[in-house]
Design a protein around this motif. Structure first.
Motif, PDB file in Angstrom:
ATOM      1  N   SER A 135       0.834  -1.210   0.000  1.00  0.00           N
ATOM      2  CA  SER A 135       0.000   0.000   0.000  1.00  0.00           C
ATOM      3  C   SER A 135       0.865   1.256   0.000  1.00  0.00           C
ATOM      4  CB  SER A 135      -0.932  -0.001   1.215  1.00  0.00           C
ATOM      5  OG  SER A 135      -0.192  -0.091   2.417  1.00  0.00           O
ATOM      6  N   GLU A 136       1.966   1.228   0.758  1.00  0.00           N
ATOM      7  CA  GLU A 136       2.830   2.410   0.846  1.00  0.00           C
ATOM      8  C   GLU A 136       3.334   2.827  -0.531  1.00  0.00           C
ATOM      9  OE1 GLU A 136       7.194   3.700   2.669  1.00  0.00           O
ATOM     10  OE2 GLU A 136       6.368   1.721   3.102  1.00  0.00           O
ATOM     11  N   ILE A 137       3.838   1.866  -1.302  1.00  0.00           N
ATOM     12  CA  ILE A 137       4.383   2.179  -2.622  1.00  0.00           C
ATOM     13  C   ILE A 137       3.266   2.509  -3.605  1.00  0.00           C
ATOM     14  CG2 ILE A 137       5.729   1.273  -4.557  1.00  0.00           C
ATOM     15  CD1 ILE A 137       7.287   2.005  -1.972  1.00  0.00           C
ATOM     16  N   SER A 138       2.161   1.793  -3.501  1.00  0.00           N
ATOM     17  CA  SER A 138       1.044   2.056  -4.415  1.00  0.00           C
ATOM     18  C   SER A 138       0.530   3.483  -4.254  1.00  0.00           C
ATOM     19  CB  SER A 138      -0.084   1.060  -4.159  1.00  0.00           C
ATOM     20  OG  SER A 138      -1.158   1.309  -5.049  1.00  0.00           O
ATOM     21  N   TYR A 139       0.440   3.936  -3.007  1.00  0.00           N
ATOM     22  CA  TYR A 139      -0.037   5.308  -2.783  1.00  0.00           C
ATOM     23  C   TYR A 139       0.953   6.324  -3.347  1.00  0.00           C
ATOM     24  CZ  TYR A 139      -3.643   3.442   0.317  1.00  0.00           C
ATOM     25  OH  TYR A 139      -4.723   2.762   0.817  1.00  0.00           O
ATOM     26  N   GLN A 140       2.239   6.021  -3.244  1.00  0.00           N
ATOM     27  CA  GLN A 140       3.243   6.929  -3.823  1.00  0.00           C
ATOM     28  C   GLN A 140       3.097   6.980  -5.340  1.00  0.00           C
ATOM     29  OE1 GLN A 140       5.275   9.011  -2.401  1.00  0.00           O
ATOM     30  NE2 GLN A 140       4.750   8.414  -0.312  1.00  0.00           N
ATOM     31  N   GLU A 152     -20.732   1.425  -2.461  1.00  0.00           N
ATOM     32  CA  GLU A 152     -21.812   0.434  -2.417  1.00  0.00           C
ATOM     33  C   GLU A 152     -21.210  -0.974  -2.401  1.00  0.00           C
ATOM     34  OE1 GLU A 152     -24.781   1.090  -1.840  1.00  0.00           O
ATOM     35  OE2 GLU A 152     -25.468   2.934  -2.805  1.00  0.00           O
ATOM     36  N   GLY A 153     -20.159  -1.178  -3.217  1.00  0.00           N
ATOM     37  CA  GLY A 153     -19.485  -2.473  -3.227  1.00  0.00           C
ATOM     38  C   GLY A 153     -18.832  -2.777  -1.886  1.00  0.00           C
ATOM     39  N   ALA A 154     -18.233  -1.760  -1.279  1.00  0.00           N
ATOM     40  CA  ALA A 154     -17.606  -1.966   0.031  1.00  0.00           C
ATOM     41  C   ALA A 154     -18.636  -2.384   1.066  1.00  0.00           C
ATOM     42  CB  ALA A 154     -16.899  -0.686   0.469  1.00  0.00           C
ATOM     43  N   LEU A 155     -19.838  -1.810   0.976  1.00  0.00           N
ATOM     44  CA  LEU A 155     -20.889  -2.174   1.926  1.00  0.00           C
ATOM     45  C   LEU A 155     -21.384  -3.600   1.699  1.00  0.00           C
ATOM     46  CD1 LEU A 155     -23.036   1.065   2.339  1.00  0.00           C
ATOM     47  CD2 LEU A 155     -21.792  -0.176   4.111  1.00  0.00           C
ATOM     48  N   ARG A 156     -21.362  -4.044   0.450  1.00  0.00           N
ATOM     49  CA  ARG A 156     -21.742  -5.437   0.196  1.00  0.00           C
ATOM     50  C   ARG A 156     -20.732  -6.399   0.825  1.00  0.00           C
ATOM     51  NH1 ARG A 156     -23.337  -3.265  -4.795  1.00  0.00           N
ATOM     52  NH2 ARG A 156     -21.313  -3.740  -5.754  1.00  0.00           N
ATOM     53  N   ASP A 157     -19.452  -6.028   0.732  1.00  0.00           N
ATOM     54  CA  ASP A 157     -18.400  -6.890   1.287  1.00  0.00           C
ATOM     55  C   ASP A 157     -18.226  -6.695   2.786  1.00  0.00           C
ATOM     56  OD1 ASP A 157     -17.918  -7.841  -1.270  1.00  0.00           O
ATOM     57  OD2 ASP A 157     -16.368  -6.335  -1.674  1.00  0.00           O
ATOM     58  N   PHE A 158     -18.489  -5.479   3.241  1.00  0.00           N
ATOM     59  CA  PHE A 158     -18.291  -5.157   4.665  1.00  0.00           C
ATOM     60  C   PHE A 158     -19.533  -4.402   5.159  1.00  0.00           C
ATOM     61  CE2 PHE A 158     -14.237  -4.999   2.411  1.00  0.00           C
ATOM     62  CZ  PHE A 158     -13.495  -5.962   3.099  1.00  0.00           C
ATOM     63  N   TYR A 210      -5.489  -6.495  -2.012  1.00  0.00           N
ATOM     64  CA  TYR A 210      -5.817  -6.567  -0.583  1.00  0.00           C
ATOM     65  C   TYR A 210      -7.330  -6.459  -0.410  1.00  0.00           C
ATOM     66  CZ  TYR A 210      -0.817  -5.742   0.089  1.00  0.00           C
ATOM     67  OH  TYR A 210       0.547  -5.838   0.057  1.00  0.00           O
ATOM     68  N   GLN A 211      -8.022  -7.491  -0.820  1.00  0.00           N
ATOM     69  CA  GLN A 211      -9.489  -7.453  -0.849  1.00  0.00           C
ATOM     70  C   GLN A 211     -10.117  -7.423   0.537  1.00  0.00           C
ATOM     71  OE1 GLN A 211     -11.123 -10.442  -3.448  1.00  0.00           O
ATOM     72  NE2 GLN A 211      -9.660 -10.000  -5.083  1.00  0.00           N
ATOM     73  N   ASP A 212      -9.346  -7.792   1.538  1.00  0.00           N
ATOM     74  CA  ASP A 212      -9.898  -7.813   2.896  1.00  0.00           C
ATOM     75  C   ASP A 212      -9.591  -6.532   3.668  1.00  0.00           C
ATOM     76  OD1 ASP A 212      -7.209  -8.305   2.931  1.00  0.00           O
ATOM     77  OD2 ASP A 212      -7.289  -9.709   4.627  1.00  0.00           O
ATOM     78  N   GLU A 213      -9.103  -5.510   2.965  1.00  0.00           N
ATOM     79  CA  GLU A 213      -8.758  -4.243   3.631  1.00  0.00           C
ATOM     80  C   GLU A 213      -9.549  -3.101   2.995  1.00  0.00           C
ATOM     81  OE1 GLU A 213      -4.554  -3.625   3.776  1.00  0.00           O
ATOM     82  OE2 GLU A 213      -4.133  -5.656   4.516  1.00  0.00           O
ATOM     83  N   PRO A 214     -10.705  -2.762   3.568  1.00  0.00           N
ATOM     84  CA  PRO A 214     -11.582  -1.757   2.957  1.00  0.00           C
ATOM     85  C   PRO A 214     -10.997  -0.347   2.923  1.00  0.00           C
ATOM     86  CG  PRO A 214     -12.371  -2.374   5.146  1.00  0.00           C
ATOM     87  CD  PRO A 214     -11.278  -3.326   4.791  1.00  0.00           C
ATOM     88  N   GLU A 215      -9.955  -0.086   3.719  1.00  0.00           N
ATOM     89  CA  GLU A 215      -9.404   1.275   3.722  1.00  0.00           C
ATOM     90  C   GLU A 215      -8.871   1.685   2.349  1.00  0.00           C
ATOM     91  OE1 GLU A 215      -6.178  -1.376   5.668  1.00  0.00           O
ATOM     92  OE2 GLU A 215      -8.364  -1.184   5.687  1.00  0.00           O
ATOM     93  N   HIS A 216      -8.493   0.682   1.526  1.00  0.00           N
ATOM     94  CA  HIS A 216      -7.999   1.025   0.191  1.00  0.00           C
ATOM     95  C   HIS A 216      -9.141   1.492  -0.718  1.00  0.00           C
ATOM     96  CE1 HIS A 216      -4.295  -0.500   1.637  1.00  0.00           C
ATOM     97  NE2 HIS A 216      -4.639  -1.772   1.594  1.00  0.00           N
ATOM     98  N   VAL A 217     -10.336   0.991  -0.439  1.00  0.00           N
ATOM     99  CA  VAL A 217     -11.516   1.488  -1.171  1.00  0.00           C
ATOM    100  C   VAL A 217     -11.739   2.953  -0.830  1.00  0.00           C
ATOM    101  CG1 VAL A 217     -14.004   1.243  -1.502  1.00  0.00           C
ATOM    102  CG2 VAL A 217     -12.574  -0.802  -1.219  1.00  0.00           C
ATOM    103  N   PHE A 218     -11.624   3.284   0.448  1.00  0.00           N
ATOM    104  CA  PHE A 218     -11.835   4.675   0.858  1.00  0.00           C
ATOM    105  C   PHE A 218     -10.749   5.587   0.298  1.00  0.00           C
ATOM    106  CE2 PHE A 218     -14.135   2.349   4.221  1.00  0.00           C
ATOM    107  CZ  PHE A 218     -15.386   2.910   4.023  1.00  0.00           C
ATOM    108  N   ALA A 219      -9.539   5.041   0.157  1.00  0.00           N
ATOM    109  CA  ALA A 219      -8.468   5.843  -0.443  1.00  0.00           C
ATOM    110  C   ALA A 219      -8.805   6.174  -1.893  1.00  0.00           C
ATOM    111  CB  ALA A 219      -7.145   5.097  -0.361  1.00  0.00           C
TER     112      ALA A 219
END
Length: 572
Positions: free
Chosen positions: A173-178, A231-237, A203-212
């Motif tokens: 995530s660190e490098i991807s955000y850069q 909406e997809g994040a709410l279906r998964d979480f 990282y399908q189990d980490e919803p924070e990347h959706v919010f990013a």
């Protein structure tokens, strides 16, 4: 021949012996030199460890004199210069250490560090590149290399280096955000979105990347595009309260507030959601209430739920009051505000809202009560003294009114506009107390601050006319008044009455006629017009205006007698 051969043998034997001896001495010298260098290095290191850098430098320099290509000595000299912040002096020694031992990674790291300290970022980057090319297993320094390229504005090289990091260590995530930041800076938003999507996939189990990704889209003004991801994040979480918060906000921004109500309700009633976030979200919805009655009804339910969820939070009652105020329920709003200040009386803004509603409803008794309560907490708030003093004046409690207004006037010394208001009200209150010198002084103080204060020009000139005092000053004031507002019937009446007191009946009649012709004249204006007409010996016309004044109301106690006797009577 035999002698010669013998001599040759003797000479040859001597040469061999000499050569052997020389070789013996040469090998011995080298060992001795090595031992000497080792001894000097040990001495130098001893001084280095006890931080006697001056002696350590001398010792390392002696090593270099004995062995000018000794990489350790050059490395150590550079290290001491770094500690002494003599980076330019350190540079050549660090470079020599690398040159004499190009397979030692620590020499490269030292050299790169010195270049970076001297802001020679390109040289530092080149050193890292050489390190990783020469020595296997040093990919960990790709991170430093990427940062250096970015310092040098070598964006493409920085991006390629981040890609090399991903190849070496996998997606993070660190490098991807850069990488996303670089792509956005380059104007390639779509590639940045693709990069964000690849991170979500990894990282399908980490919803924070959706919010990013949602934040990325919002920052690019692509609000509608962000909704499906949430909406997809709410279906998964489905328990993710942040998704409800953001979706509620997005639907509002997209003009679909009704669609956001469900998410708003879930967010507001979730005890784990931060109260400040709830308040911020509700505030945005409340601003839409005046144009949407259905939404107002839904929000009342939501906001009542907020109060139920946070019964001890004064902010909850405050925002419920804001909603009711926007929906037109002023009394309901005040009730919620009062509950809020009962829990936390320190919120001045809420007290202001309470008093403003009291004032708008002309409930002056409540204005006095609530301002007195607020002044116990905020004794330096001039505005509270204004409301308190004005309400007391309207209740005809002139003594208390002047006390409050005088206090407020002193506190408003940095606000000339508000100070002028206090002076004007003090003029009225002192006039009601028949303390005319104080009244006149207050009015004059107000006019010094604002010579075109309509409120003061009107009241001051009118009261002077009623007293029959300083009428020339009154005429100056009322003349300015009608210059500023030539179509205001009240101001025309004031000016006419000043002229009447000066005996200028025809001019007074002209202004009163204009006042009457403005439409819907008050009983006072009609009565004044009748009085002026009477002075002009136009008795029948005067009677007609008096009769109109009687029908209109708001006239003097002498009007009935004027009509019955067809005679002008005036207060003495």
């Amino acid at each position: 021949m035999r002698i010669s051969l013998t001599l040759l043998c003797i000479v040859s034997l001597s040469l061999v012996t000499t050569t052997y001896a020389q070789r013996q001495r040469s090998g011995t010298n080298r060992d001795s030199d090595r031992r000497n260098v080792e001894f000097l290095l040990a001495e130098a290191e001893k001084y280095y460890l006890i931080e006697d850098y001056s002696k350590a430098l001398d010792a390392f320099f002696k090593v270099i004199e004995e062995d000018d290509k000794n990489p350790v000595a050059h490395f150590k000299v550079a290290q001491i210069y770094i500690l002494e912040e003599r980076y330019k002096s350190a540079l050549s020694y660090a470079q020599s250490a690398v040159d004499f031992d190009p397979d030692n990674k620590y020499y490269y790291l030292q050299l790169a560090d010195i270049h970076a300290r001297l802001t020679n970022y390109a040289d530092a980057a080149r050193t890292y590149e050489e390190l990783m090319k020469r020595i296997p297993g040093t990919d960990e320094y790709l991170y430093e290399l990427a940062a250096l390229y970015l310092f040098e504005r070598e964006i493409d090289k920085g991006l390629k280096t981040y890609r090399r990091i991903e190849e070496a260590f996998g997606k993070s995530s660190e490098i991807s955000y850069q990488i996303q930041k670089i792509l956005i800076a380059q104007g390639d938003v779509e590639k940045a979105i693709e990069e964000a999507e690849s991170l979500i996939e990894a990282y399908q189990d980490e919803p924070e990347h959706v919010f990013a990704l949602v934040d990325l889209l919002l920052n690019q003004g692509q609000n509608g595009r962000a909704i499906p991801y949430l909406e997809g994040a709410l279906r998964d979480f489905p328990e993710n309260n942040r998704a409800h918060l953001v979706l509620a906000d997005l639907y509002r921004r997209e003009g679909k507030a009704d669609s956001g109500i469900e998410h708003l309700t879930l967010a507001v009633t979730d005890e784990e959601v931060n109260l400040d976030d709830k308040l911020r979200l509700l505030t945005g919805y409340i601003l839409l209430v005046p144009d949407n009655e259905e939404l107002a009804a839904s929000l009342k339910t939501v906001t009542a739920s907020l109060v139920d969820t946070h019964p001890a939070a004064p902010q909850a009652y405050g925002i419920y009051g804001d909603l009711l105020f926007q929906a037109g329920d002023k009394s309901g709003a005040r009730a919620q505000y009062i509950k809020g200040v009962e829990l936390d009386p320190s919120n001045f803004e809420v007290w202001q809202n309470i008093v403003a509603i009291d004032w708008e409803e002309q409930n002056y008794e409540q204005v006095v009560t609530h301002t007195e309560e607020a002044l116990e907490l905020f004794p330096n708030q001039a505005l509270l003294y204004y409301y308190n003093g004005h309400a007391l004046y309207l209740q005809k409690d002139y003594e208390e009114s002047t006390f409050a207004l005088e206090q407020g006037k002193r506190l408003a010394f940095r606000n000339p506009d508000l100070q002028g208001v206090f002076h004007g009200l003090l003029g009225d209150a002192y006039n009601a107390l028949k303390q005319y010198p104080k009244s006149d002084r207050a009015y004059e103080d107000a006019l010094r601050l604002d010579p075109d204060n309509l409120f003061v020009l009107n009241n001051y000139s009118y009261f002077l006319s009623l007293r029959g005092e300083n009428l020339n000053r009154a005429r100056d004031l009322s003349t300015r008044l009608v210059e500023l507002e030539p179509d205001n019937s009240t101001y025309l009446d004031t000016h006419a009455w000043v002229l009447y007191q000066l005996g200028e009946y025809q001019s007074a009649a002209n202004y009163l006629k204009r006042a009457v012709n403005q439409g819907s004249p008050s009983g006072t204006i009609l009565e004044h017009y009748g009085d002026v007409l009477y002075r002009l010996n136009r008795v029948d016309e005067a009677l007609k205006q008096w009769e109109r004044a009687l029908e209109e109301g708001g006239h003097s106690e002498l009007l009935n007698q004027k009509i019955s006797d067809r005679q002008l009577y005036e207060n003495q």
